[in-house]
Design a protein around this motif. Sequence first.
Motif, mmCIF file in Angstrom:
data_model
loop_
_atom_site.group_PDB
_atom_site.id
_atom_site.type_symbol
_atom_site.label_atom_id
_atom_site.label_comp_id
_atom_site.label_asym_id
_atom_site.label_seq_id
_atom_site.Cartn_x
_atom_site.Cartn_y
_atom_site.Cartn_z
ATOM 1 N N ILE A 10 3.154 -4.882 -10.404
ATOM 2 C CA ILE A 10 2.529 -3.699 -10.060
ATOM 3 C C ILE A 10 3.856 -3.288 -9.868
ATOM 4 O O ILE A 10 4.041 -2.957 -9.712
ATOM 5 C CB ILE A 10 1.864 -3.852 -8.390
ATOM 6 C CG1 ILE A 10 1.231 -4.552 -8.431
ATOM 7 C CG2 ILE A 10 1.717 -2.968 -7.701
ATOM 8 C CD1 ILE A 10 0.489 -5.265 -6.398
ATOM 9 N N ARG A 58 1.756 -11.270 -12.446
ATOM 10 C CA ARG A 58 1.720 -9.434 -12.012
ATOM 11 C C ARG A 58 2.528 -9.036 -12.043
ATOM 12 O O ARG A 58 3.735 -9.254 -10.886
ATOM 13 C CB ARG A 58 0.558 -9.895 -10.410
ATOM 14 C CG ARG A 58 -1.279 -10.317 -11.227
ATOM 15 C CD ARG A 58 -1.564 -9.997 -9.666
ATOM 16 N NE ARG A 58 -1.853 -8.260 -9.431
ATOM 17 C CZ ARG A 58 -1.840 -8.715 -8.564
ATOM 18 N NH1 ARG A 58 -1.822 -9.495 -7.087
ATOM 19 N NH2 ARG A 58 -2.102 -6.953 -8.202
ATOM 20 N N GLU A 65 -0.842 -3.691 -13.372
ATOM 21 C CA GLU A 65 -1.383 -2.852 -12.170
ATOM 22 C C GLU A 65 -0.506 -1.757 -11.982
ATOM 23 O O GLU A 65 0.060 -1.995 -11.399
ATOM 24 C CB GLU A 65 -1.882 -3.678 -10.973
ATOM 25 C CG GLU A 65 -3.064 -2.799 -10.564
ATOM 26 C CD GLU A 65 -3.749 -4.109 -9.677
ATOM 27 O OE1 GLU A 65 -4.462 -3.568 -8.563
ATOM 28 O OE2 GLU A 65 -3.103 -4.746 -9.075
ATOM 29 N N LYS A 69 -2.597 -4.569 -2.748
ATOM 30 C CA LYS A 69 -2.730 -5.529 -4.099
ATOM 31 C C LYS A 69 -2.140 -6.247 -3.720
ATOM 32 O O LYS A 69 -2.288 -7.244 -4.522
ATOM 33 C CB LYS A 69 -1.741 -4.812 -5.134
ATOM 34 C CG LYS A 69 -2.492 -2.947 -4.922
ATOM 35 C CD LYS A 69 -3.735 -3.004 -6.051
ATOM 36 C CE LYS A 69 -3.897 -1.246 -6.198
ATOM 37 N NZ LYS A 69 -5.332 -1.447 -6.770
ATOM 38 N N VAL A 83 6.857 -5.870 -8.240
ATOM 39 C CA VAL A 83 6.284 -4.551 -7.738
ATOM 40 C C VAL A 83 7.484 -3.807 -8.375
ATOM 41 O O VAL A 83 9.106 -3.666 -8.211
ATOM 42 C CB VAL A 83 6.194 -4.595 -6.666
ATOM 43 C CG1 VAL A 83 5.820 -2.958 -6.021
ATOM 44 C CG2 VAL A 83 5.483 -5.047 -5.867
#
Length: 157
Positions: free
Chosen positions: A6, A4, A36, A63, A103
Amino acid sequence: MQIRLIAVGKTDHVAIQSLLEEYSKRLGFYIKFELEIIPDLKNSKNLSEASQKEKEGELILKKVQTSDELVLLDEQGKQYSSVDFSDYLQKKMNAGLKQLVFVIGGTYGFSAEVYQRANGKISLSKMTFSHQMVRVFFVEQLYRAFTILKNEPYHHQ
């Protein structure tokens, strides 16, 4: 393993959004990938730099699950060549990691709480890039890493 990414703040450039979609789609052939976006803070002009980092940090940490490996894209992080980054990802997959979360912070970076939670930091360059451009560069590097791992002709050494 799932990856993922972010990112804080929306992408308002059509060309950047198009490239993000293209590389995200390509990446989907190799691994489960999710991008995301955490929306920009409302009234951020009225917030101090520290307050903005703190509020964004709270949103980021909401998150992230406790079992996630959290890696910050940070100018003080470790730099990898594309081949070394592919090796890094292979080691994470071999370790049986369920979810690897990267991130991209906001304009002012990360709060102390986010740094404390992080398992690592990666720097894409010593240069400074816009947060929107970093998204494209990073997703392209993820894609490149998987083509390297599969011995596909995308990367030339």
